[in-house]
Design an enzyme around this catalytic site. Sequence first.
Site, PDB file in Angstrom:
ATOM      1  N   GLY A  18      63.387  24.672  13.075  1.00  0.00           N
ATOM      2  CA  GLY A  18      63.490  25.723  14.093  1.00  0.00           C
ATOM      3  C   GLY A  18      62.762  25.448  15.391  1.00  0.00           C
ATOM      4  N   SER A  19      62.705  24.173  15.822  1.00  0.00           N
ATOM      5  CA  SER A  19      62.021  23.921  17.097  1.00  0.00           C
ATOM      6  C   SER A  19      62.837  24.473  18.274  1.00  0.00           C
ATOM      7  CB  SER A  19      61.719  22.428  17.286  1.00  0.00           C
ATOM      8  OG  SER A  19      62.898  21.708  17.527  1.00  0.00           O
ATOM      9  N   MET A  96      72.948  24.382   9.554  1.00  0.00           N
ATOM     10  CA  MET A  96      73.619  23.184   9.058  1.00  0.00           C
ATOM     11  C   MET A  96      74.940  23.477   8.334  1.00  0.00           C
ATOM     12  SD  MET A  96      71.649  21.072  10.338  1.00  0.00           S
ATOM     13  CE  MET A  96      72.118  19.494   9.649  1.00  0.00           C
ATOM     14  N   HIS A 115      73.935  20.550  20.130  1.00  0.00           N
ATOM     15  CA  HIS A 115      74.251  19.330  19.378  1.00  0.00           C
ATOM     16  C   HIS A 115      73.528  18.144  20.043  1.00  0.00           C
ATOM     17  CE1 HIS A 115      76.494  16.674  16.804  1.00  0.00           C
ATOM     18  NE2 HIS A 115      76.728  15.914  17.868  1.00  0.00           N
ATOM     19  N   ASP A 147      83.676  27.199  18.224  1.00  0.00           N
ATOM     20  CA  ASP A 147      84.985  27.589  17.695  1.00  0.00           C
ATOM     21  C   ASP A 147      85.031  27.123  16.239  1.00  0.00           C
ATOM     22  OD1 ASP A 147      85.439  24.882  17.758  1.00  0.00           O
ATOM     23  OD2 ASP A 147      86.821  24.938  19.462  1.00  0.00           O
ATOM     24  N   LYS A 178      63.433  16.925  23.298  1.00  0.00           N
ATOM     25  CA  LYS A 178      62.735  17.490  24.470  1.00  0.00           C
ATOM     26  C   LYS A 178      63.722  18.109  25.444  1.00  0.00           C
ATOM     27  CE  LYS A 178      58.763  14.468  24.568  1.00  0.00           C
ATOM     28  NZ  LYS A 178      58.208  13.260  25.153  1.00  0.00           N
ATOM     29  N   GLU A 180      66.775  19.153  24.581  1.00  0.00           N
ATOM     30  CA  GLU A 180      67.385  20.314  23.907  1.00  0.00           C
ATOM     31  C   GLU A 180      66.585  21.571  24.230  1.00  0.00           C
ATOM     32  OE1 GLU A 180      68.384  19.912  19.722  1.00  0.00           O
ATOM     33  OE2 GLU A 180      68.448  17.744  19.901  1.00  0.00           O
TER      34      GLU A 180
HETATM   35  C1  GRF Z   1      68.605  19.701  16.603  1.00  0.00           C
HETATM   36  O1  GRF Z   1      68.592  18.314  16.853  1.00  0.00           O
HETATM   37  C2  GRF Z   1      69.926  20.294  17.006  1.00  0.00           C
HETATM   38  O2  GRF Z   1      70.505  19.645  18.076  1.00  0.00           O
HETATM   39  C3  GRF Z   1      70.766  20.081  15.758  1.00  0.00           C
HETATM   40  O3  GRF Z   1      69.882  20.292  14.686  1.00  0.00           O
HETATM   41  C4  GRF Z   1      68.558  20.016  15.109  1.00  0.00           C
HETATM   42  C5  GRF Z   1      67.762  21.244  14.834  1.00  0.00           C
HETATM   43  O4  GRF Z   1      66.405  21.083  15.098  1.00  0.00           O
HETATM   44  N1  GRF Z   1      71.892  20.976  15.747  1.00  0.00           N
HETATM   45  P1  GRF Z   1      65.429  22.332  15.089  1.00  0.00           P
HETATM   46  O5  GRF Z   1      65.587  22.984  13.701  1.00  0.00           O
HETATM   47  O6  GRF Z   1      65.845  23.253  16.174  1.00  0.00           O
HETATM   48  O7  GRF Z   1      64.063  21.771  15.281  1.00  0.00           O
END
Ligand code: GRF
Length: 223
Positions: A18-19, A96, A115, A147, A178, A180
């Site tokens: 959950g970062s 996931m 992603h 979608d 970083k 993201e």
């Molecule tokens: C991230 O790399 C995101 O892009 C992918 O899953 C990972 C989740 O990381 N969908 P976190 O749980 O948010 O740390």
Amino acid sequence: MTDSGAHLRLGVLASGRGSNFQSIIDAIRSKQIKAVVAVLITDNPSAFAIERAKKNDIEHLIISPKEFGSGDDFYAKIAEELKKRRVELVILAGFMRIVRKPLIDAFPNRIMNIHPALLPSFPGLHAQKQALDYGVRISGCTVHFVDEGMDTGPVIIQAAVPVRHDDTEVILSERILKMEHKIYPEAIRLFSEGRLEVRGRTVKIKGQPTPDAAIVNSPLMKP
Ligand code: GRF
């Protein structure tokens, strides 16, 4: 986290550490986004995202797909819980699973995902390893609407991240992560300001032209 009528109500779905969830919490706290996280829903009872929710006084629900006869019922239940809490935008933050119709129909163009690659390249699992194995020099991350496909919905924001010759999957993943943490809150901010307009498979960002909101380039020379 306190509630307020004028704030966009978010529902976050996460399966792991959950970062990205944390980056959204931080952006709300620093007033970068005018929003409130109404609920965290996880399919994983040991997700670290739960600790983050507790620490920030955010309600969390654990909903296990095993308790439901079909995948559709699982997603119908998630949609029901989100609606109950008047959620306006659903945030997939390391969730996931591929989201199915009952949830998508309940929140049309109101579900976002992040992603760790420049879509449409390297969809699915282990995107960073896919990029390394392919040998690309630039990868990155993408925030998109969801979608029914796997990482196929309209792109909102992308950030480019360089791939170095000596990168490992871990190092590249950290560098992408970083970015993201920057683009996900930004995409939510644009949504909360009513500036995202989906036209077919493209997303127009309304308001003043913001070239660096549409693509964010990380400095090539910095880690
Ligand atoms: C991230 O790399 C995101 O892009 C992918 O899953 C990972 C989740 O990381 N969908 P976190 O749980 O948010 O740390």
